[in-house]
Design a protein around this motif. Sequence first.
Motif, PDB file in Angstrom:
ATOM      1  N   ALA A  27      25.966  42.601  32.525  1.00  0.00           N
ATOM      2  CA  ALA A  27      27.374  42.235  32.332  1.00  0.00           C
ATOM      3  C   ALA A  27      27.736  42.284  30.849  1.00  0.00           C
ATOM      4  N   ARG A  28      26.795  41.851  30.012  1.00  0.00           N
ATOM      5  CA  ARG A  28      27.033  41.859  28.566  1.00  0.00           C
ATOM      6  C   ARG A  28      27.019  43.281  28.011  1.00  0.00           C
ATOM      7  N   GLU A  29      26.071  44.099  28.469  1.00  0.00           N
ATOM      8  CA  GLU A  29      25.920  45.451  27.927  1.00  0.00           C
ATOM      9  C   GLU A  29      26.970  46.424  28.450  1.00  0.00           C
ATOM     10  N   LEU A  30      27.284  46.328  29.742  1.00  0.00           N
ATOM     11  CA  LEU A  30      28.168  47.311  30.373  1.00  0.00           C
ATOM     12  C   LEU A  30      29.624  46.866  30.447  1.00  0.00           C
ATOM     13  N   GLU A  31      29.860  45.547  30.385  1.00  0.00           N
ATOM     14  CA  GLU A  31      31.211  44.995  30.507  1.00  0.00           C
ATOM     15  C   GLU A  31      31.966  45.608  31.687  1.00  0.00           C
ATOM     16  N   PRO A  32      31.427  45.453  32.891  1.00  0.00           N
ATOM     17  CA  PRO A  32      32.110  46.003  34.075  1.00  0.00           C
ATOM     18  C   PRO A  32      33.379  45.208  34.373  1.00  0.00           C
ATOM     19  N   ASP A  33      34.185  45.738  35.250  1.00  0.00           N
ATOM     20  CA  ASP A  33      35.360  44.976  35.684  1.00  0.00           C
ATOM     21  C   ASP A  33      34.937  43.792  36.543  1.00  0.00           C
ATOM     22  N   ILE A  34      33.925  44.014  37.413  1.00  0.00           N
ATOM     23  CA  ILE A  34      33.505  42.972  38.358  1.00  0.00           C
ATOM     24  C   ILE A  34      31.987  42.979  38.501  1.00  0.00           C
ATOM     25  N   VAL A  35      31.410  41.788  38.556  1.00  0.00           N
ATOM     26  CA  VAL A  35      30.013  41.623  38.951  1.00  0.00           C
ATOM     27  C   VAL A  35      30.017  41.086  40.378  1.00  0.00           C
ATOM     28  N   LEU A  36      29.373  41.822  41.288  1.00  0.00           N
ATOM     29  CA  LEU A  36      29.259  41.398  42.683  1.00  0.00           C
ATOM     30  C   LEU A  36      27.950  40.638  42.805  1.00  0.00           C
ATOM     31  N   MET A  37      28.031  39.324  43.004  1.00  0.00           N
ATOM     32  CA  MET A  37      26.917  38.410  42.786  1.00  0.00           C
ATOM     33  C   MET A  37      26.434  37.710  44.050  1.00  0.00           C
ATOM     34  N   ASP A  38      25.123  37.781  44.283  1.00  0.00           N
ATOM     35  CA  ASP A  38      24.503  36.935  45.300  1.00  0.00           C
ATOM     36  C   ASP A  38      24.275  35.561  44.681  1.00  0.00           C
ATOM     37  N   VAL A  39      24.046  34.539  45.504  1.00  0.00           N
ATOM     38  CA  VAL A  39      23.790  33.194  44.986  1.00  0.00           C
ATOM     39  C   VAL A  39      22.301  32.912  44.904  1.00  0.00           C
ATOM     40  N   GLU A  40      21.591  33.188  45.977  1.00  0.00           N
ATOM     41  CA  GLU A  40      20.179  32.826  46.043  1.00  0.00           C
ATOM     42  C   GLU A  40      19.327  33.925  45.405  1.00  0.00           C
ATOM     43  N   ALA A  44      30.667  34.040  28.534  1.00  0.00           N
ATOM     44  CA  ALA A  44      30.514  35.123  27.558  1.00  0.00           C
ATOM     45  C   ALA A  44      31.721  36.043  27.512  1.00  0.00           C
ATOM     46  N   SER A  45      32.399  36.231  28.649  1.00  0.00           N
ATOM     47  CA  SER A  45      33.532  37.158  28.697  1.00  0.00           C
ATOM     48  C   SER A  45      34.512  36.750  29.785  1.00  0.00           C
ATOM     49  N   GLN A  46      35.742  36.517  29.392  1.00  0.00           N
ATOM     50  CA  GLN A  46      36.778  36.204  30.371  1.00  0.00           C
ATOM     51  C   GLN A  46      37.309  37.473  31.035  1.00  0.00           C
ATOM     52  N   ARG A  47      36.944  38.636  30.507  1.00  0.00           N
ATOM     53  CA  ARG A  47      37.400  39.899  31.102  1.00  0.00           C
ATOM     54  C   ARG A  47      36.583  40.276  32.324  1.00  0.00           C
ATOM     55  N   VAL A  48      35.275  40.012  32.259  1.00  0.00           N
ATOM     56  CA  VAL A  48      34.390  40.345  33.376  1.00  0.00           C
ATOM     57  C   VAL A  48      34.564  39.310  34.480  1.00  0.00           C
ATOM     58  N   ARG A  49      34.960  39.752  35.645  1.00  0.00           N
ATOM     59  CA  ARG A  49      35.168  38.822  36.756  1.00  0.00           C
ATOM     60  C   ARG A  49      33.960  38.859  37.697  1.00  0.00           C
ATOM     61  N   VAL A  50      33.780  37.778  38.434  1.00  0.00           N
ATOM     62  CA  VAL A  50      32.643  37.661  39.351  1.00  0.00           C
ATOM     63  C   VAL A  50      33.151  37.434  40.766  1.00  0.00           C
ATOM     64  N   VAL A  51      32.649  38.243  41.697  1.00  0.00           N
ATOM     65  CA  VAL A  51      32.900  38.037  43.124  1.00  0.00           C
ATOM     66  C   VAL A  51      31.564  37.706  43.778  1.00  0.00           C
ATOM     67  N   ALA A  54      41.669  43.155  44.905  1.00  0.00           N
ATOM     68  CA  ALA A  54      42.520  42.024  44.541  1.00  0.00           C
ATOM     69  C   ALA A  54      42.045  41.377  43.241  1.00  0.00           C
ATOM     70  N   VAL A  55      40.745  41.169  43.134  1.00  0.00           N
ATOM     71  CA  VAL A  55      40.197  40.538  41.936  1.00  0.00           C
ATOM     72  C   VAL A  55      40.400  41.430  40.716  1.00  0.00           C
ATOM     73  N   SER A  56      40.290  42.735  40.892  1.00  0.00           N
ATOM     74  CA  SER A  56      40.502  43.655  39.762  1.00  0.00           C
ATOM     75  C   SER A  56      41.939  43.579  39.238  1.00  0.00           C
ATOM     76  N   ARG A  57      42.864  43.122  40.089  1.00  0.00           N
ATOM     77  CA  ARG A  57      44.266  42.964  39.677  1.00  0.00           C
ATOM     78  C   ARG A  57      44.517  41.590  39.055  1.00  0.00           C
ATOM     79  N   GLY A  58      43.472  40.797  38.934  1.00  0.00           N
ATOM     80  CA  GLY A  58      43.626  39.476  38.345  1.00  0.00           C
ATOM     81  C   GLY A  58      43.869  38.371  39.344  1.00  0.00           C
ATOM     82  N   GLU A  59      43.761  38.684  40.637  1.00  0.00           N
ATOM     83  CA  GLU A  59      43.972  37.682  41.678  1.00  0.00           C
ATOM     84  C   GLU A  59      42.644  37.017  42.050  1.00  0.00           C
TER      85      GLU A  59
END
Length: 215
Positions: free
Chosen positions: A43-56, A72-79, A117-122
């Motif tokens: 996330a730090r190196e690539l600065e993607p629009d979204i990180v698709l994240m598992d929990v466990e 670290a970044s308010q631009r990178v969003r997490v789903v 939706a998340v990429s649009r800021g929702e």
Amino acid sequence: MIDIVIVDDHDVVRSGLSGLLSDDPGFDVVGEAATGEQGIRLARELEPDIVLMDVELPGCSGLEATARIRRASQRVRVVVLTAHAEPPLPARLLEVGASGFLSKSSPAEELLTALRAVSRGERYLAADIAQQLALSMLPGTPDTPFEGLTPRELEVALMLAQGMRVKAIGEVMNLSPKTVATHKYRVYDKTRVSSEVELLRLALRYGLMNIDPVH
């Protein structure tokens, strides 16, 4: 084009998600990670629009990884896409900055809808997650033993239940062993357990994890 980093410790899941997203011209999978630490680094190196994240995840869980990515970044969003959607995980993940939350049983089309939706800021919550959160706020709804934990305490609890020691948890979370020990005993007090084995049993009982402790 929406740049995505996928974080999941199962190769088959990552491969399936990557294939699904690659079939859609609106998405580009720019990186994959099997651990929370790797996800934070990508996330730090690539600065993607979204990180698709598992929990466990082994070591640093999706909860801690989400918090650190967002700090670290308010631009990178997490789903968050997880098999474990039981309280209080959804609420705690939203508190630390997740923009979306779906269970792995969600239809593929809903996942694509959520990412757009998340990429649009929702924000996007799957219907069953939204209903669960709404019901959990109703008077008289019974709390789980983990409901009173802060996001940081919940993260410590999940790592303790995995069998991780205080020093190792401190290294993952960038905290001193003394601070981790303080969180540990607050977790014990709030959940009314006296050992890591009891904590693991409680986490399994309430669906927060389904793995065996590490040794």
